[in-house]
Write a protein that holds these residues in place. Structure first.
Motif, PDB file in Angstrom:
ATOM      1  N   GLN B  96     -74.056  43.908-126.385  1.00  0.00           N
ATOM      2  CA  GLN B  96     -73.846  44.658-127.635  1.00  0.00           C
ATOM      3  C   GLN B  96     -72.544  44.236-128.304  1.00  0.00           C
ATOM      4  OE1 GLN B  96     -73.685  48.902-127.165  1.00  0.00           O
ATOM      5  NE2 GLN B  96     -75.235  48.917-125.572  1.00  0.00           N
ATOM      6  N   LYS B  97     -71.471  44.236-127.491  1.00  0.00           N
ATOM      7  CA  LYS B  97     -70.148  43.904-128.040  1.00  0.00           C
ATOM      8  C   LYS B  97     -70.129  42.505-128.637  1.00  0.00           C
ATOM      9  CE  LYS B  97     -67.318  46.712-124.972  1.00  0.00           C
ATOM     10  NZ  LYS B  97     -66.908  46.567-123.568  1.00  0.00           N
ATOM     11  N   ALA B  98     -70.725  41.563-127.917  1.00  0.00           N
ATOM     12  CA  ALA B  98     -70.692  40.172-128.366  1.00  0.00           C
ATOM     13  C   ALA B  98     -71.463  39.985-129.664  1.00  0.00           C
ATOM     14  CB  ALA B  98     -71.255  39.255-127.274  1.00  0.00           C
ATOM     15  N   VAL B  99     -72.601  40.678-129.795  1.00  0.00           N
ATOM     16  CA  VAL B  99     -73.406  40.553-131.016  1.00  0.00           C
ATOM     17  C   VAL B  99     -72.650  41.157-132.202  1.00  0.00           C
ATOM     18  CG1 VAL B  99     -75.476  41.445-132.175  1.00  0.00           C
ATOM     19  CG2 VAL B  99     -75.673  40.397-129.915  1.00  0.00           C
ATOM     20  N   ILE B 100     -72.085  42.342-131.997  1.00  0.00           N
ATOM     21  CA  ILE B 100     -71.351  43.008-133.081  1.00  0.00           C
ATOM     22  C   ILE B 100     -70.157  42.146-133.515  1.00  0.00           C
ATOM     23  CG2 ILE B 100     -69.935  45.033-133.649  1.00  0.00           C
ATOM     24  CD1 ILE B 100     -71.861  46.643-131.776  1.00  0.00           C
ATOM     25  N   GLU B 101     -69.456  41.614-132.526  1.00  0.00           N
ATOM     26  CA  GLU B 101     -68.294  40.773-132.822  1.00  0.00           C
ATOM     27  C   GLU B 101     -68.700  39.556-133.651  1.00  0.00           C
ATOM     28  OE1 GLU B 101     -65.994  39.608-129.318  1.00  0.00           O
ATOM     29  OE2 GLU B 101     -65.443  37.799-130.442  1.00  0.00           O
ATOM     30  N   GLN B 102     -69.795  38.932-133.267  1.00  0.00           N
ATOM     31  CA  GLN B 102     -70.243  37.734-133.962  1.00  0.00           C
ATOM     32  C   GLN B 102     -70.663  38.043-135.391  1.00  0.00           C
ATOM     33  OE1 GLN B 102     -69.741  34.823-132.514  1.00  0.00           O
ATOM     34  NE2 GLN B 102     -70.290  33.958-134.486  1.00  0.00           N
ATOM     35  N   LEU B 103     -71.373  39.168-135.569  1.00  0.00           N
ATOM     36  CA  LEU B 103     -71.804  39.542-136.920  1.00  0.00           C
ATOM     37  C   LEU B 103     -70.585  39.860-137.793  1.00  0.00           C
ATOM     38  CD1 LEU B 103     -74.918  41.712-136.016  1.00  0.00           C
ATOM     39  CD2 LEU B 103     -74.956  39.575-137.303  1.00  0.00           C
ATOM     40  N   ASN B 104     -69.597  40.539-137.207  1.00  0.00           N
ATOM     41  CA  ASN B 104     -68.364  40.831-137.948  1.00  0.00           C
ATOM     42  C   ASN B 104     -67.661  39.558-138.369  1.00  0.00           C
ATOM     43  OD1 ASN B 104     -68.719  43.564-137.818  1.00  0.00           O
ATOM     44  ND2 ASN B 104     -67.429  43.843-136.006  1.00  0.00           N
ATOM     45  N   LYS B 105     -67.612  38.628-137.438  1.00  0.00           N
ATOM     46  CA  LYS B 105     -66.938  37.363-137.694  1.00  0.00           C
ATOM     47  C   LYS B 105     -67.585  36.620-138.859  1.00  0.00           C
ATOM     48  CE  LYS B 105     -65.224  35.432-133.670  1.00  0.00           C
ATOM     49  NZ  LYS B 105     -65.524  34.625-132.464  1.00  0.00           N
ATOM     50  N   LEU B 106     -68.921  36.706-138.928  1.00  0.00           N
ATOM     51  CA  LEU B 106     -69.637  36.012-139.989  1.00  0.00           C
ATOM     52  C   LEU B 106     -69.680  36.831-141.281  1.00  0.00           C
ATOM     53  CD1 LEU B 106     -72.593  34.736-137.786  1.00  0.00           C
ATOM     54  CD2 LEU B 106     -70.798  33.316-138.768  1.00  0.00           C
ATOM     55  N   GLY B 107     -69.163  38.051-141.221  1.00  0.00           N
ATOM     56  CA  GLY B 107     -69.140  38.902-142.412  1.00  0.00           C
ATOM     57  C   GLY B 107     -70.495  39.472-142.771  1.00  0.00           C
ATOM     58  N   ILE B 108     -71.328  39.713-141.760  1.00  0.00           N
ATOM     59  CA  ILE B 108     -72.649  40.287-142.030  1.00  0.00           C
ATOM     60  C   ILE B 108     -72.631  41.769-141.656  1.00  0.00           C
ATOM     61  CG2 ILE B 108     -75.104  40.199-141.425  1.00  0.00           C
ATOM     62  CD1 ILE B 108     -74.608  37.174-140.855  1.00  0.00           C
ATOM     63  N   ARG B 109     -73.021  42.596-142.614  1.00  0.00           N
ATOM     64  CA  ARG B 109     -72.942  44.033-142.405  1.00  0.00           C
ATOM     65  C   ARG B 109     -74.077  44.513-141.492  1.00  0.00           C
ATOM     66  NH1 ARG B 109     -73.359  48.886-145.655  1.00  0.00           N
ATOM     67  NH2 ARG B 109     -74.746  47.840-147.110  1.00  0.00           N
ATOM     68  N   ILE B 110     -73.719  45.392-140.553  1.00  0.00           N
ATOM     69  CA  ILE B 110     -74.728  45.987-139.678  1.00  0.00           C
ATOM     70  C   ILE B 110     -75.137  47.318-140.303  1.00  0.00           C
ATOM     71  CG2 ILE B 110     -75.203  46.879-137.365  1.00  0.00           C
ATOM     72  CD1 ILE B 110     -72.891  44.982-136.406  1.00  0.00           C
ATOM     73  N   ILE B 111     -76.395  47.409-140.747  1.00  0.00           N
ATOM     74  CA  ILE B 111     -76.792  48.641-141.450  1.00  0.00           C
ATOM     75  C   ILE B 111     -77.562  49.597-140.548  1.00  0.00           C
ATOM     76  CG2 ILE B 111     -76.751  47.634-143.765  1.00  0.00           C
ATOM     77  CD1 ILE B 111     -79.856  47.460-143.522  1.00  0.00           C
ATOM     78  N   ALA B 112     -77.988  49.133-139.382  1.00  0.00           N
ATOM     79  CA  ALA B 112     -78.655  50.047-138.438  1.00  0.00           C
ATOM     80  C   ALA B 112     -78.546  49.486-137.035  1.00  0.00           C
ATOM     81  CB  ALA B 112     -80.124  50.216-138.811  1.00  0.00           C
ATOM     82  N   ALA B 113     -78.452  50.404-136.058  1.00  0.00           N
ATOM     83  CA  ALA B 113     -78.355  49.958-134.671  1.00  0.00           C
ATOM     84  C   ALA B 113     -79.021  50.982-133.764  1.00  0.00           C
ATOM     85  CB  ALA B 113     -76.891  49.781-134.280  1.00  0.00           C
ATOM     86  N   ASP B 114     -79.712  50.515-132.776  1.00  0.00           N
ATOM     87  CA  ASP B 114     -80.312  51.391-131.773  1.00  0.00           C
ATOM     88  C   ASP B 114     -79.992  50.751-130.423  1.00  0.00           C
ATOM     89  OD1 ASP B 114     -81.772  53.223-130.379  1.00  0.00           O
ATOM     90  OD2 ASP B 114     -83.712  52.353-130.856  1.00  0.00           O
ATOM     91  N   LEU B 115     -78.876  51.170-129.852  1.00  0.00           N
ATOM     92  CA  LEU B 115     -78.333  50.432-128.709  1.00  0.00           C
ATOM     93  C   LEU B 115     -78.142  51.298-127.471  1.00  0.00           C
ATOM     94  CD1 LEU B 115     -75.476  48.611-130.679  1.00  0.00           C
ATOM     95  CD2 LEU B 115     -77.575  47.538-129.876  1.00  0.00           C
ATOM     96  N   GLY B 116     -78.052  50.634-126.341  1.00  0.00           N
ATOM     97  CA  GLY B 116     -77.610  51.247-125.103  1.00  0.00           C
ATOM     98  C   GLY B 116     -78.632  52.126-124.419  1.00  0.00           C
ATOM     99  N   GLU B 117     -78.141  53.122-123.709  1.00  0.00           N
ATOM    100  CA  GLU B 117     -78.946  54.002-122.854  1.00  0.00           C
ATOM    101  C   GLU B 117     -79.686  53.182-121.791  1.00  0.00           C
ATOM    102  OE1 GLU B 117     -80.512  57.622-124.441  1.00  0.00           O
ATOM    103  OE2 GLU B 117     -79.837  57.044-126.452  1.00  0.00           O
ATOM    104  N   ASN B 118     -80.825  53.705-121.357  1.00  0.00           N
ATOM    105  CA  ASN B 118     -81.414  53.056-120.188  1.00  0.00           C
ATOM    106  C   ASN B 118     -82.896  52.765-120.342  1.00  0.00           C
ATOM    107  OD1 ASN B 118     -82.323  55.612-120.223  1.00  0.00           O
ATOM    108  ND2 ASN B 118     -81.979  56.044-118.069  1.00  0.00           N
ATOM    109  N   TYR B 119     -83.312  52.448-121.557  1.00  0.00           N
ATOM    110  CA  TYR B 119     -84.741  52.185-121.722  1.00  0.00           C
ATOM    111  C   TYR B 119     -85.011  50.924-122.548  1.00  0.00           C
ATOM    112  CZ  TYR B 119     -83.953  54.440-126.233  1.00  0.00           C
ATOM    113  OH  TYR B 119     -83.477  54.767-127.478  1.00  0.00           O
ATOM    114  N   GLY B 120     -86.191  50.371-122.340  1.00  0.00           N
ATOM    115  CA  GLY B 120     -86.577  49.135-123.009  1.00  0.00           C
ATOM    116  C   GLY B 120     -87.077  49.391-124.424  1.00  0.00           C
TER     117      GLY B 120
END
Lengths: 205, 144
Positions: B96-120
């Motif tokens: 999660q952290k690496a993806v967010i960092e990369q998107l920030n670096k490229l200047g791409i806005r994250i408009i929605a996220a459904d992350l973490g917890e323990n399910y597929g």
């Protein structure tokens, strides 16, 4: 011989590993049959070198609902061992051991989960005992960890671990089925260095 | 990694600790989807699509080559779960952290996220309107 790439194993070495899996699985099948008081048959073990992104395919597709029980191997053999149970298998286990039915994998109770873990523990324990006796290697195993979800998601953990080292993973895989066509898979994924140890201990290096 | 346009739908199945990143350029009607396994590329591994740092860059590059503009791109991300509770390596979280960092670096806005917890999660991305549908085992369907 150093196993640098699992793609380079000879067909003789693959046969040896398949046989190792066979012996371990034979013991595990007996343990399962005793537990369920049922006849349990076992497939010829499949030894597959799969692309890590296809690892979930061997379990009936990425969205197949399964319960995965994960244990980590330590000491002489390092790697991951996993039991993957399909829904029908779990139902038979719960019916036989607890005398009730489960209605799908979404609402399993704590009790159901600990029964699965214990069944997993017994199967893996017998499998590894046989393997350890055969190879004279010490094999340590972690307590089981459990997860009920889509096969692809369940496999994502071992796949990521092995993905750090390359794109291929060696899976020694067994199917067990009972009289009701229930299926479970036992998958062992040893690290390359441990593969080498197994082969050396059996004079197949 | 997949790229589509028109009325196409891109799907990635059963994300566990992996993270799916859907990037959409509404103006160009181009949608892209990457499915990463691990946070950072290690030297000697040539598979760009497996790692967050290289895969996202590659996805953006390929979308740009098809006419998408970085300034118009918006991202929706999902996955990064921890499937097994005792697992010592927190792969999902690191992904999660690496993806967010990369998107920030490229200047791409994250408009929605459904992350973490323990399910597929299965992720379905629609090129027509940028809609992303998350399917999971016991939480039904969700639009993000």
């Amino acid at each position: 011989m150093a196993v640098k790439k699992i793609e380079n194993l000879s067909s003789y070495q693959l046969d040896v590993l398949r046989e190792v899996g066979n012996i371990g699985a034979g013991h595990a099948a007996t343990a399962l049959a005793t537990l369920l008081s049922d006849r349990v048959s076992m497939s010829v073990p499949k030894l597959e070198i799969v692309d890590i992104k296809d690892a979930a395919m061997v379990l009936g597709g990425p969205e197949n609902p399964v319960v995965g029980i994960l244990m980590t191997l330590s000491e002489d053999i390092k790697g991951i061992i996993m039991l993957v149970y399909e829904e029908k298998f779990l139902n038979v286990v719960i019916r036989t051991l607890l005398g009730k039915n489960i209605d799908g994998l979404n609402n399993l109770s704590e009790m159901d989960l600990s029964v699965f873990m214990e069944v997993g523990n017994i199967m893996v324990g017998t499998y590894l005992n046989a393997l350890s006796e055969l190879t004279k290697l010490n094999i340590g195993v972690s307590p089981p960890d459990i997860c009920a979800d889509m096969a692809g998601a369940v496999m994502s953990y071992p796949v990521s671990i092995f993905g750090m080292g390359g794109d291929k993973v060696l899976m020694i895989q067994e199917h067990f089925s009972g009289s009701e066509q229930i299926t479970s898979h036992l998958i062992m994924m040893p690290e390359n260095e441990s593969l080498e140890k197994i082969l050396r201990s059996l004079g197949a290096d | 990694m997949k790229i589509a346009s028109g009325d196409d739908v891109l799907i990635t199945y059963a994300l566990g600790s992996c993270v799916g990143t859907c990037i959409y350029d509404r103006g160009a009607n181009i949608i892209g989807l990457s499915h990463i396994l691990l946070p950072n590329k290690n030297a000697g591994d040539n598979n760009l699509y497996k790692f967050a740092d290289t895969a996202i860059k590659e996805l953006v590059r390929s979308m740009t080559a098809k006419g998408a503009l970085v300034s118009r791109m918006q991202a929706k991300i999902a996955g990064g779960a921890q499937m097994f509770t005792n697992a010592t390596i927190k792969i999902g979280e690191n992904n999660q952290k690496a993806v967010i960092e990369q998107l920030n670096k490229l200047g791409i806005r994250i408009i929605a996220a459904d992350l973490g917890e323990n399910y597929g999660r299965t992720m379905e991305c629609h090129a027509k309107d940028g809609r992303v549908i998350i399917k999971s085992f016991n939480r039904g369907l969700r639009d993000i």
